[in-house]
Structures are given as C-alpha cells and as structure tokens.
Write an enzyme that holds these catalytic residues in place. Sequence first.
Site, short mmCIF file in Angstrom:
data_model
loop_
_atom_site.label_atom_id
_atom_site.label_comp_id
_atom_site.label_asym_id
_atom_site.label_seq_id
_atom_site.Cartn_x
_atom_site.Cartn_y
_atom_site.Cartn_z
N ARG A 161 0.65 -1.10 -0.21
CA ARG A 161 -0.06 0.22 -0.38
C ARG A 161 0.88 0.95 0.72
O ARG A 161 1.44 1.27 1.31
CB ARG A 161 -1.12 -0.16 1.34
CG ARG A 161 -1.88 -1.05 1.48
CD ARG A 161 -2.46 -1.45 -0.03
NE ARG A 161 -3.83 -2.68 0.19
CZ ARG A 161 -4.91 -1.84 -1.19
NH1 ARG A 161 -4.54 -1.06 -1.92
NH2 ARG A 161 -5.98 -3.06 -0.95
N ALA A 171 -10.83 -7.52 -0.52
CA ALA A 171 -11.31 -5.84 -0.89
C ALA A 171 -11.65 -4.84 -2.38
O ALA A 171 -10.44 -5.39 -2.77
CB ALA A 171 -11.44 -5.30 0.66
N GLU A 173 -14.98 -10.03 -5.42
CA GLU A 173 -13.15 -9.86 -5.34
C GLU A 173 -12.94 -10.96 -4.21
O GLU A 173 -11.70 -11.16 -4.49
CB GLU A 173 -13.68 -8.49 -3.92
CG GLU A 173 -13.86 -7.01 -4.61
CD GLU A 173 -13.34 -6.76 -5.60
OE1 GLU A 173 -11.82 -7.22 -5.65
OE2 GLU A 173 -13.42 -6.33 -6.49
N GLU A 184 -9.04 -12.09 -6.52
CA GLU A 184 -7.59 -12.17 -5.45
C GLU A 184 -7.37 -13.42 -4.78
O GLU A 184 -6.70 -13.60 -4.19
CB GLU A 184 -8.34 -10.60 -4.28
CG GLU A 184 -8.43 -9.73 -5.00
CD GLU A 184 -8.45 -8.66 -4.03
OE1 GLU A 184 -8.89 -8.78 -2.04
OE2 GLU A 184 -8.12 -7.13 -4.58
N GLU A 240 -0.93 -6.10 -7.10
CA GLU A 240 -1.94 -7.62 -7.18
C GLU A 240 -1.06 -8.57 -7.28
O GLU A 240 -1.14 -9.22 -7.10
CB GLU A 240 -3.25 -7.87 -7.25
CG GLU A 240 -4.34 -6.92 -6.88
CD GLU A 240 -5.58 -6.70 -7.27
OE1 GLU A 240 -5.57 -7.13 -8.27
OE2 GLU A 240 -6.75 -5.85 -6.93
#
Length: 208
Positions: free
Chosen positions: A68, A80, A97, A101, A148
Amino acid sequence: MTIKDTPEEWEVRATETPFAGNKTSVRTDDVVMPGGSVVRRDYQVHPGSVAVLALDERDRVLLIKQYRHPVREKLWEIPAGLLDVPGENPLHAAQRELYEEAHVKAEDWRVLTDVYTTPGGCDEAVRIFLARGLSEAEGERFLVEDEEADMEHARVPVAELVRGVLAGELHNNCLVVGVLSLVAARDGDGLDALRPAQAPWPARPFEV
C-alpha cells in the site's frame, strides 16, 4: 436516548472539485455551521467499497498481503475492492473480489458490519461481509496486475488475528473491524443472527 447514527445535511453555499482522479476526487464545500458562519471543508469523494471476511471450516480467515503505497507498507488484509459501478449490488461485488483475489467462492453470505473509513475527510463507505462454506472457484484464475501481482495469501486462525490486532501488528481497517466484529457477533446472538447479505445499505443504495 437511542444511540444510532442519523441522516442530516447542512446547507452548502458553494462547492467545487479541485481534483478529479481515475476512481476518486476531492471536493471543496462551503458549509453553513449551526452558528451561521460558513467554513470550507475539503474531502475525498469515494465510490464505496466491499470487503470479505472469508472464514473456513477450521476457523481460519483468508488473508492477502499487498503493498500500500500511501503508508509504505505491505499489509495483511481481507479481500476487498471498489464498487466500480454506481448502484452496483455490493454482494455481487464482494463475490467478484473473493474470486479475483483468492480464486474462492462461498455458499453462505452475511453482512458483518458497515463502516465509514475516515468520515472526517472522506465519504468512503465499506460493507464488510462474512463468507462461509468456502471452496475453490471454477475456471482459470483471474489475471492480476500492478500491486496485486505481488500478493501473498494465507489462512490464519481467528484467535491469532485478534492477538495481532490488539498487539498493534495488523492495521488494515477492514481486517481489524471485520475480525473484532466476528468475535463480538459470536459472543452475542451468533453468526446466524447477522443481517442477510442483501440487507439495505443507505450509504450506498443498490438494486437487488
């Protein structure tokens, strides 16, 4: 007195958007205060998000870890993502999601909690779902990119996550709120008493 958040909207004398990004923007409003003065308030306009606390049969939570940039850390999080389309059904977004993910699907979905992440400076609303009855999703894995592409995955016992939250080792708001809400729900009326997955969400109205 009933302890419950209530809708209210103070008069806005003027508004402008000094910045518009790809997904969010910044708005500046001149707001009339109760005493009559007018003050300027800057805040981020956000489409809203969903998050999924996916709980397996061994009482472990499915986690991802990703970089992040604003906080310069790799954080452990629950799956998320943004509500990309105005009025999008949050359950459908959460299922997407979880698939994208983690390549996982779930049989049982409940609303765990609804939160505003930073209401003093952003209008982001997040609906956190509890997903149970997990299994591998069909088909090929979703092609990830950018942050990701560097994600890690883990399944961690609930008790270990609670310890990490209280020790200041885990910081993602959806993970923290989700895990503590799960424990509170268990200690209260139980997980089956949670709101249904299609429960109304006034912060981000949607069509079932």
